[in-house]
Design a protein around this motif. Sequence first.
Motif, PDB file in Angstrom:
ATOM      1  N   THR A 103      10.637  19.507  -8.426  1.00  0.00           N
ATOM      2  CA  THR A 103      10.078  19.097  -7.136  1.00  0.00           C
ATOM      3  C   THR A 103       9.801  17.608  -7.138  1.00  0.00           C
ATOM      4  O   THR A 103       9.500  17.031  -8.177  1.00  0.00           O
ATOM      5  N   LYS A 104       9.963  17.014  -5.957  1.00  0.00           N
ATOM      6  CA  LYS A 104       9.765  15.561  -5.795  1.00  0.00           C
ATOM      7  C   LYS A 104       8.527  15.322  -4.931  1.00  0.00           C
ATOM      8  O   LYS A 104       8.456  15.829  -3.814  1.00  0.00           O
ATOM      9  N   LEU A 105       7.588  14.568  -5.465  1.00  0.00           N
ATOM     10  CA  LEU A 105       6.359  14.259  -4.726  1.00  0.00           C
ATOM     11  C   LEU A 105       6.272  12.764  -4.469  1.00  0.00           C
ATOM     12  O   LEU A 105       6.857  11.967  -5.204  1.00  0.00           O
ATOM     13  N   GLU A 106       5.537  12.426  -3.407  1.00  0.00           N
ATOM     14  CA  GLU A 106       5.227  11.018  -3.163  1.00  0.00           C
ATOM     15  C   GLU A 106       3.725  10.873  -3.045  1.00  0.00           C
ATOM     16  O   GLU A 106       3.050  11.729  -2.468  1.00  0.00           O
ATOM     17  N   PHE A 107       3.226   9.782  -3.591  1.00  0.00           N
ATOM     18  CA  PHE A 107       1.800   9.475  -3.544  1.00  0.00           C
ATOM     19  C   PHE A 107       1.604   8.082  -2.964  1.00  0.00           C
ATOM     20  O   PHE A 107       2.511   7.245  -2.995  1.00  0.00           O
ATOM     21  N   GLY A 108       0.390   7.870  -2.471  1.00  0.00           N
ATOM     22  CA  GLY A 108       0.009   6.542  -2.022  1.00  0.00           C
ATOM     23  C   GLY A 108      -1.477   6.364  -2.216  1.00  0.00           C
ATOM     24  O   GLY A 108      -2.194   7.320  -2.539  1.00  0.00           O
ATOM     25  N   HIS A 109      -1.930   5.119  -2.043  1.00  0.00           N
ATOM     26  CA  HIS A 109      -3.364   4.835  -2.118  1.00  0.00           C
ATOM     27  C   HIS A 109      -3.923   4.717  -0.704  1.00  0.00           C
ATOM     28  O   HIS A 109      -3.341   4.039   0.148  1.00  0.00           O
ATOM     29  N   SER A 110      -5.061   5.380  -0.464  1.00  0.00           N
ATOM     30  CA  SER A 110      -5.762   5.239   0.811  1.00  0.00           C
ATOM     31  C   SER A 110      -6.419   3.856   0.835  1.00  0.00           C
ATOM     32  O   SER A 110      -6.530   3.198  -0.202  1.00  0.00           O
ATOM     33  N   PRO A 111      -6.865   3.413   2.029  1.00  0.00           N
ATOM     34  CA  PRO A 111      -7.488   2.092   2.123  1.00  0.00           C
ATOM     35  C   PRO A 111      -8.680   1.932   1.167  1.00  0.00           C
ATOM     36  O   PRO A 111      -8.941   0.834   0.682  1.00  0.00           O
ATOM     37  N   ASP A 112      -9.365   3.061   0.832  1.00  0.00           N
ATOM     38  CA  ASP A 112     -10.477   2.961  -0.132  1.00  0.00           C
ATOM     39  C   ASP A 112     -10.030   3.178  -1.573  1.00  0.00           C
ATOM     40  O   ASP A 112     -10.866   3.344  -2.468  1.00  0.00           O
ATOM     41  N   GLY A 113      -8.711   3.164  -1.805  1.00  0.00           N
ATOM     42  CA  GLY A 113      -8.205   3.128  -3.175  1.00  0.00           C
ATOM     43  C   GLY A 113      -8.013   4.483  -3.843  1.00  0.00           C
ATOM     44  O   GLY A 113      -7.796   4.544  -5.052  1.00  0.00           O
ATOM     45  N   VAL A 114      -8.047   5.568  -3.065  1.00  0.00           N
ATOM     46  CA  VAL A 114      -7.922   6.910  -3.653  1.00  0.00           C
ATOM     47  C   VAL A 114      -6.444   7.327  -3.684  1.00  0.00           C
ATOM     48  O   VAL A 114      -5.749   7.292  -2.655  1.00  0.00           O
ATOM     49  N   LEU A 115      -5.994   7.724  -4.864  1.00  0.00           N
ATOM     50  CA  LEU A 115      -4.620   8.206  -5.027  1.00  0.00           C
ATOM     51  C   LEU A 115      -4.469   9.515  -4.252  1.00  0.00           C
ATOM     52  O   LEU A 115      -5.228  10.470  -4.472  1.00  0.00           O
ATOM     53  N   THR A 116      -3.486   9.545  -3.351  1.00  0.00           N
ATOM     54  CA  THR A 116      -3.404  10.593  -2.327  1.00  0.00           C
ATOM     55  C   THR A 116      -1.988  11.158  -2.266  1.00  0.00           C
ATOM     56  O   THR A 116      -1.007  10.400  -2.267  1.00  0.00           O
ATOM     57  N   LEU A 117      -1.897  12.490  -2.206  1.00  0.00           N
ATOM     58  CA  LEU A 117      -0.601  13.169  -2.087  1.00  0.00           C
ATOM     59  C   LEU A 117      -0.069  12.983  -0.666  1.00  0.00           C
ATOM     60  O   LEU A 117      -0.794  13.228   0.306  1.00  0.00           O
ATOM     61  N   ALA A 118       1.203  12.575  -0.558  1.00  0.00           N
ATOM     62  CA  ALA A 118       1.773  12.231   0.749  1.00  0.00           C
ATOM     63  C   ALA A 118       3.049  13.044   1.010  1.00  0.00           C
ATOM     64  O   ALA A 118       3.372  13.984   0.287  1.00  0.00           O
ATOM     65  N   ASP A 119       3.738  12.647   2.070  1.00  0.00           N
ATOM     66  CA  ASP A 119       5.069  13.175   2.397  1.00  0.00           C
ATOM     67  C   ASP A 119       5.032  14.692   2.602  1.00  0.00           C
ATOM     68  O   ASP A 119       4.075  15.219   3.128  1.00  0.00           O
ATOM     69  N   GLU A 120       6.088  15.390   2.205  1.00  0.00           N
ATOM     70  CA  GLU A 120       6.154  16.853   2.279  1.00  0.00           C
ATOM     71  C   GLU A 120       5.942  17.384   0.868  1.00  0.00           C
ATOM     72  O   GLU A 120       6.181  16.662  -0.097  1.00  0.00           O
ATOM     73  N   VAL A 121       5.523  18.639   0.752  1.00  0.00           N
ATOM     74  CA  VAL A 121       5.191  19.182  -0.566  1.00  0.00           C
ATOM     75  C   VAL A 121       5.812  20.552  -0.774  1.00  0.00           C
ATOM     76  O   VAL A 121       5.627  21.463   0.048  1.00  0.00           O
ATOM     77  N   LEU A 122       6.540  20.685  -1.879  1.00  0.00           N
ATOM     78  CA  LEU A 122       7.068  21.988  -2.309  1.00  0.00           C
ATOM     79  C   LEU A 122       7.815  22.712  -1.200  1.00  0.00           C
ATOM     80  O   LEU A 122       7.633  23.907  -0.972  1.00  0.00           O
ATOM     81  N   THR A 123       8.650  21.960  -0.483  1.00  0.00           N
ATOM     82  CA  THR A 123       9.566  22.564   0.485  1.00  0.00           C
ATOM     83  C   THR A 123      10.949  22.679  -0.160  1.00  0.00           C
ATOM     84  O   THR A 123      11.232  22.012  -1.160  1.00  0.00           O
TER      85      THR A 123
END
Length: 278
Positions: A188-208
């Motif tokens: 599976t391929k995941l994408e992450f990003g940082h929120s404006p307050d610096g929290v590592l956050t799961l993004a995009d689509e998940v487990l499709t």
Amino acid sequence: MRHIYSGKVREIYSDGADLLLVASDRVSVYDVVLPTPIPDKGALLTQLSVWWFAELADVAPNHLISATDVPAELAGRAMRCRRLDMVPFECIARGYLAGSGLREYSATGAISGVELPPGLAEGSRLPEPIFTPTTKVSDGGHDAPATFAQVAAEVGVETAESLRALTLEVYRRGAERAAAGGIIVADTKLEFGHSPDGVLTLADEVLTPDSSRFWPADEWQPGRPQHAYDKQFVRDWAAGTGWDKKPPAPELPADVVTATRARYVDAYEKLTGTVWRG
Ligand code: Q0Z
């Protein structure tokens, strides 16, 4: 609403500070988008991601704001999301050997710097799930493997360790749930990003099925290419037509559309344990 990006089968719009991720009914095979849509595919994959975000909320925070506060014409197939500062790597977890991972293993004995034992075959189960990130190549090219050290050099070792731990935990949870429904999640391929307050956050689509390789468990047989849970009818039909896999692709016959839609519905129902009511 402003259109900001088109992928092969999805679009991104901005709406004020938010993003809208919109999944279409388009399907691609051999990297070519077919002229025939699969009815409800966009909604099925969107609702599957929405379900996973809730299911995995204890693993990682995610970018989903709402799947219902969306324009009426996109109802069901759009997610309103927080805009993140995206990590410039695709975070891939693999539990089985296939695709680019198989090619890299065959050439080097490792994937993204992770050494694997000799003697593994196409479709083999790995001794344990591994984190095999790739760099994102924007201009349509294929992604290139990145080692953990390369990820750490770019984002810092602490973030790299978090990416690896979160990716492997999402994979474990997804693979376990899928196995109960007779579906193997090969990778599976995941994408992450940082929120404006610096929290590592799961993004995009998940487990499709578009972001992962789903295989029917009862047909799994290492040593040959595996059957795809979602697109096998499309592939088998394509092979029978003599189509050269170059665009434009021919129209899909109605029975292949029906059978393929049924596989997306089946995957949704087996994973979520709920009935699809489009
Ligand atoms: C996701 C992608 C898609 C094509 C950018 N929350 C976010 N913040 C900023 N950027 C993104 C996200 Cl999800 C982002 N992609 C992948 C999604 C169509 C490409 F729907 N690109």
